[in-house]
Design an enzyme around this catalytic site. Structure first.
Site: not given
Ligand code: ARG
Length: 460
Positions: A283, A277, A156, A290
């Site tokens: 970043k 970024s 979980h 992704e």
């Protein structure tokens, strides 16, 4: 615009119809397999006396020169032909004259395209197997180096019990090994040769189908001519296996994205495999993982598209089946790219072992082992579970781990606790006591490593 069926028609094909019907824009990538198939066919025509040996040799030579010229960029595949099959045939006739018109004896584009797609898919399947193998080797290295790198295992997404990084990576290894095994299985069913099925009902020429099949590396010729030209099961099976590979890569990507986050900091992706970024200078984003996760939907879509294309088709060939190509090629390209990039990303990733271990020490991952400790002292497990529950509550109040409590504090909850508890619930003990087959202990993982080495043939 060049049609193959002039005789029966009184009008030329409408321009838009030609464009809509044509597949050369995407089936041109089959050129090598188309030519190799034609060479095997024509060799057999010569050996069977269907055309003369001399004719067969002339055609073979012509085909080889076309292949060479396309390979080295001298011959461009141009869109005035409907598909790659008509392009090659027209080019052959241009090169060697009328004898080239004999190539298509005893053959239809229906069995020809069925053959081309199988030959192409077989190569792609082998390439995917190779890339999977590379990924499995990267994983094996990580597994071998981290049999004592402790980290939390989750259920979980809540910390559950301690495992090691090796064990965690071993779970992905199992998935990819199943993927590899699936490909071997699919290849067996794929590897029957449809050439000689003709348009749908075989031919009246004495073709030697088995020899052509062997020549092209197939186990045998197919068994039913109508099935041969209308079967795309092997593509559906392969796209399904590719979808499963993507599902595995996507789950793995999701883990790495989480682990790479500021909150987890279990890993850091290499600069070469990260992106920045345009506005936020601090970043460093895990775009590759992704994108792999994102492209998974696209491969599922390719599978769904082909399944849907096939679902209403009567026997035998229907032009709908031309729609198999773009989706199949898209899935092949996408999965190969993803596997390649994922291996590179994984090979260069840094595991923050100290942070992983610290995380395993917090969050009561040793609570089950503390309960097992009381069971070994004679307490029924259900009672032990309740005692440790109370112990955890006390720790939460005091903001500490079980092992931070003194023996006196432990005994307040249960007099059965002794000094040996501390060792019994250390990360090392928790992990290494889990000795059953497939468990995270160093001994069990070492057994797994032996198996991986054997399967990957890195070991004698
Ligand atoms: N481009 C076609 C395909 O991919 C080749 C087969 C054409 N056959 C036909 N009967 N029109 O399916």
């Amino acid at each position: 615009m060049a049609d193959l069926w002039g005789g029966r028609f009184t009008k030329a094909t409408d321009r838009d119809v030609f464009r809509f019907n044509a597949s050369i824009d995407f089936d041109k990538r089959l050129y090598k397999h188309d030519i190799i198939g034609s060479i095997a066919h024509v060799k057999m025509l010569g050996e069977q006396g269907i055309i003369t040996k001399k004719e067969a040799n002339l055609i073979k030579k012509g085909l080889k020169s076309i292949l060479l010229d396309i390979d080295n960029g001298k011959l461009e595949i141009t869109p005035e032909h409907e598909d790659i099959h008509s392009f090659v045939e027209a080019n052959l006739i241009d090169r060697i004259g009328d004898v080239g018109k004999k190539l298509h004896t005893g053959r239809s584009r229906n069995d020809q395209v069925a053959l081309d797609m199988k030959l192409y898919t077989r190569d792609e399947l082998d390439a995917v197997s190779e890339l999977l193998h590379e990924l499995e080797c990267v994983l094996l290295d990580i597994i071998k180096q981290n049999t004592d790198t402790y980290m939390p295992g989750f259920t979980h997404l809540q910390k559950a019990q301690p495992v090691t990084l090796s064990h965690y990576m071993g779970a992905y290894m199992e998935m990819f090994l199943r993927d590899s095994a699936r490909l071997i299985d699919i290849r067996k069913r794929l590897n029957v040769c449809p050439l000689g099925a003709g348009a749908l009902a075989g031919t009246t020429y004495p073709l030697d189908r088995e020899t052509v099949a062997k020549d092209l590396g197939f186990d045998s010729a197919t068994f039913n001519s109508m099935d041969s030209v209308s079967d795309r099961d092997y593509l559906i099976e392969f796209l399904s296996a590719l979808s499963t590979i993507m599902m595995h890569l996507s789950r793995f990507s999701e883990e790495l994205i989480l682990w790479n986050s500021n909150e987890y900091q279990f890993v850091e992706m290499d600069d070469a495999f990260s992106t920045g970024s345009s506005i936020m200078p601090q970043k460093k984003n895990p775009d590759i993982a992704e994108l792999v996760r994102g492209k998974t939907g696209r491969v599922y879509g390719d599978l769904m598209s082909l399944l849907t294309t096939m679902k209403g088709l009567p026997l035998a060939y229907n032009k709908d089946m031309q729609e198999d190509k773009e989706v199949a090629f898209d899935a092949f390209d996408t999965v190969k790219d993803c596997l390649h990039l994922f291996s590179g990303m994984l090979k260069t990733i840094t595991f923050h072992k100290d942070i992983m271990e610290k995380s395993a020490m917090m969050g009561f991952t040793n609570a089950t082992d503390a309960a097992d400790y009381l069971v070994k002292k004679g307490m029924p497990f259900r009672d032990a579970h309740s005692v440790i529950g109370r112990l955890v509550l006390k720790c939460i109040e005091k903001n500490c781990a079980i092992e931070d409590l003194s023996l006196e504090e432990l005994k307040e909850i249960c007099p059965d606790f002794e000094n040996d508890l501390y060792d019994a619930i250390s990360l090392k003990t928790c992990v290494n006591r889990r000795l059953t087959k497939g468990a995270p202990s160093e001994a069990a993982v070492n057994e797994a490593i032996k198996r991986y080495e054997k399967i990957l043939k890195l070991h004698a």
